[in-house]
Design an enzyme around this catalytic site. Structure first.
Site, PDB file in Angstrom:
ATOM      1  N   GLU A 255       0.892  -1.175   0.000  1.00 57.42           N
ATOM      2  CA  GLU A 255       0.000   0.000   0.000  1.00 57.42           C
ATOM      3  C   GLU A 255       0.919   1.210   0.000  1.00 57.42           C
ATOM      4  OE1 GLU A 255      -3.270   0.003  -0.186  1.00 57.42           O
ATOM      5  OE2 GLU A 255      -3.752  -2.093   0.220  1.00 57.42           O
ATOM      6  N   CYS A 289      -2.396   9.112   2.324  1.00 56.04           N
ATOM      7  CA  CYS A 289      -1.982   8.647   0.997  1.00 56.04           C
ATOM      8  C   CYS A 289      -3.042   8.948  -0.060  1.00 56.04           C
ATOM      9  CB  CYS A 289      -1.701   7.154   1.052  1.00 56.04           C
ATOM     10  SG  CYS A 289      -3.067   6.245   1.758  1.00 56.04           S
TER      11      CYS A 289
END
Ligand code: NAP
Length: 482
Positions: A255, A289
């Site tokens: 990720e 993010c």
């Protein structure tokens, strides 16, 4: 730090079911990014302790996987309840080491707990299938088995949720986890480990090791016992772990970083789009993010949008996370402040206008929110993840052109588009090369949906049914001679 349960503040690592310190008492400091104060120290462990944790994980994993799914689910449910019961303390620890406002920290604990709750339920649904076979006297049996021991490495921006998003499905599937949390925010991880132990997660099934990233990461990636690396963090480190995992052909869940486009069409509901930007840009002071990095606004509404956004940004309160009403805490460290300032300076040097923004108070980690207008595609923000509270507004006038520009990046994590047209909504959802798309929504994270990216934003998904699949292997057995 005032806690209802002081036992949750740990200054030792949880290795193979024991709380341990370094043999030579080596430790690293954990400081409050808001004040610079020392909060605690944690052991600086390395290869040897990681190897012990891997060994213990291997021993514990077989018994854990042999339990019924319902038994595993009961332990996970108890962990979930303990996290919820201790929300206040966990949020206090989180705000102290990470800086985000206390209300946001509580929100993160609720979000973190939701993964444990979800996978306590999902544990019972690791279904296989029976496939009609190619031979009359045979059947094809497909079953799911836990992948085994998992090495997990997590970042500082979501010190609780990034851990439970991995550990929830891992434990539900029957796996063991050796975790290395970020050095800036290890205390939340250690508190979660304490609660996991109280909930009945067996000794060895979950270890949390703080210390030298290269040594711990090296031990995890080189061990043939570790079958999967689950990493959340920057794309550069993700690539490194990927190459280190090649020798033992590990499964990888990565990720990684993003550079989200946020597109506001001329037919968008402007107020809703502004609400969306506020959450997608300024949550966690811009350190997520999936933060809107490039905000593309249609030419015909650009000025109105910029003016409305400035009004909302002016009202944000930048303060210590414990101060009532704080909307933005500090950035995590001096390097983060430097990077965000460099992006702003680069944009201004190339012609961007500062529509709103106070100067960064030197000597602190606070970064007042800024709105930049007249951005263009030569500026660093157009291609690099800023990770700070800077709303950068680009102009566009044509859907095909904005889709091309939005896709012109090596990242592919999250994208957003605001339009009232159903056909345009589908066009953006399908044409944007991203793992996740928010249409008329600025907050897309939930345990019920598969979170993850394409391109250099990563591999695999966390959350939802897909998050559990990532911790399971598919086994095919041909049952012959029937
Ligand atoms: P980072 O520098 O990559 O660090 C992440 C973790 O990796 C830390 O625990 C770090 O420990 C560790 N690490 C660094 N080098 C390592 C090595 N050689 N071997 C093993 N571990 C190593 O990222 P960050 O600055 O903490 O986090 C911000 C980044 O994470 C951003 O790019 C953001 O977009 C991304 N992120 C992605 C998601 C997602 O779901 N896609 C979610 C959150 C954040 P040390 O600090 O001790 O080196």
């Amino acid at each position: 730090m005032k806690l209802n349960d002081p036992q949750l503040l740990k200054q030792a690592c949880y290795v193979a079911g024991n709380w341990v310190t370094a043999i030579d008492d080596a430790c690293s400091s954990v400081t409050n990014p808001s004040t610079g104060e020392l909060i605690a120290t944690v052991p600086a462990l390395g290869k040897q302790e990681t190897s012990s944790a891997i060994h213990a994980a291997d021993k514990a994993q077989g018994d854990w996987a042999a339990r019924t799914a319902k038994e595993r689910a009961t332990v996970l449910r108890r962990w979930y309840e303990l996290i919820v019961e201790n929300t206040e303390d966990l949020a206090t620890i989180l705000t102290s080491e990470q800086g985000k406002p206390l209300a946001e920290a509580k929100g993160e604990i609720t979000y973190a707990a939701s993964f444990v709750e979800w996978y306590a339920e999902e544990a019972k649904r690791a279904y296989g299938e029976l496939i009609p076979s190619h031979k009359p006297d045979a059947r094809i049996l497909v079953s799911k088995q836990p992948i085994g021991v998992v090495g997990a490495i997590t970042p500082w921006n979501f010190p609780a949720a990034m851990i439970t998003r991995k550990c929830g499905p891992a434990f539900a599937a029957g796996c063991a986890v050796v975790l290395k949390p970020a050095p800036d925010t290890p205390l939340t991880a250690l508190a979660l480990a304490e609660l996991a132990g109280r909930a009945g997660i067996p000794a060895g099934l979950f270890s949390v090791i703080t210390g030298d990233a290269v040594a711990i990461g090296g031990a995890l990636t080189e061990s043939p016992t570790v079958k999967k690396i689950s990493f959340t963090g920057s794309t550069g480190v993700g690539k490194l772990l990927m190459s280190q995992s090649a020798d033992t052909v590990k499964k990888l869940a990565l990720e990684l970083g993003g550079n989200a486009p946020f597109i506001v069409c001329d037919d968008a509901d402007l107020d809703k789009a502004i609400d969306g930007v506020m959450i997608a840009k300024f949550r966690n002071a811009g350190q997520t993010c999936i933060c809107a990095n490039r905000i593309y606004v249609h030419n015909s509404i650009y000025d109105e949008f910029a003016a409305k956004l400035v009004d909302r940004v002016k009202a944000l309160k930048v303060a210590d996370g414990f101060e009532p009403g704080a909307n933005l805490g500090p950035l995590i460290n001096a390097a983060a402040v430097e990077k965000v300032q460099a992006h702003v300076d680069d944009a201004q040097a190339k012609g961007a206008k500062l529509a709103y923004g106070e100067p960064q108070p030197e000597g602190t980690h606070f970064f007042p929110p800024q709105v930049l207008t007249e951005m263009d595609d030569t500026m660093r923000i157009a291609t690099e993840e800023t990770f700070g509270p800077v709303a950068a507004l680009f102009r566009f006038s044509d859907d095909a052109d904005v889709i091309r520009r939005a896709n012109h990046t090596s990242s592919g994590l999250a994208a957003y588009a605001y339009t009232q047209s159903l056909s345009r909504a589908f066009k953006f959802s399908e044409a944007l090369e991203y793992g996740m798309v928010g249409i008329n929504e600025g907050l897309i994270s939930t345990e019920a949906a598969p979170f993850g990216g394409v391109k250099e934003s990563g591999l695999g998904r966390e959350g939802a049914r897909q998050g559990m699949e990532d911790f399971l292997e598919t086994k095919y057995t041909l049952m012959g001679g029937l």
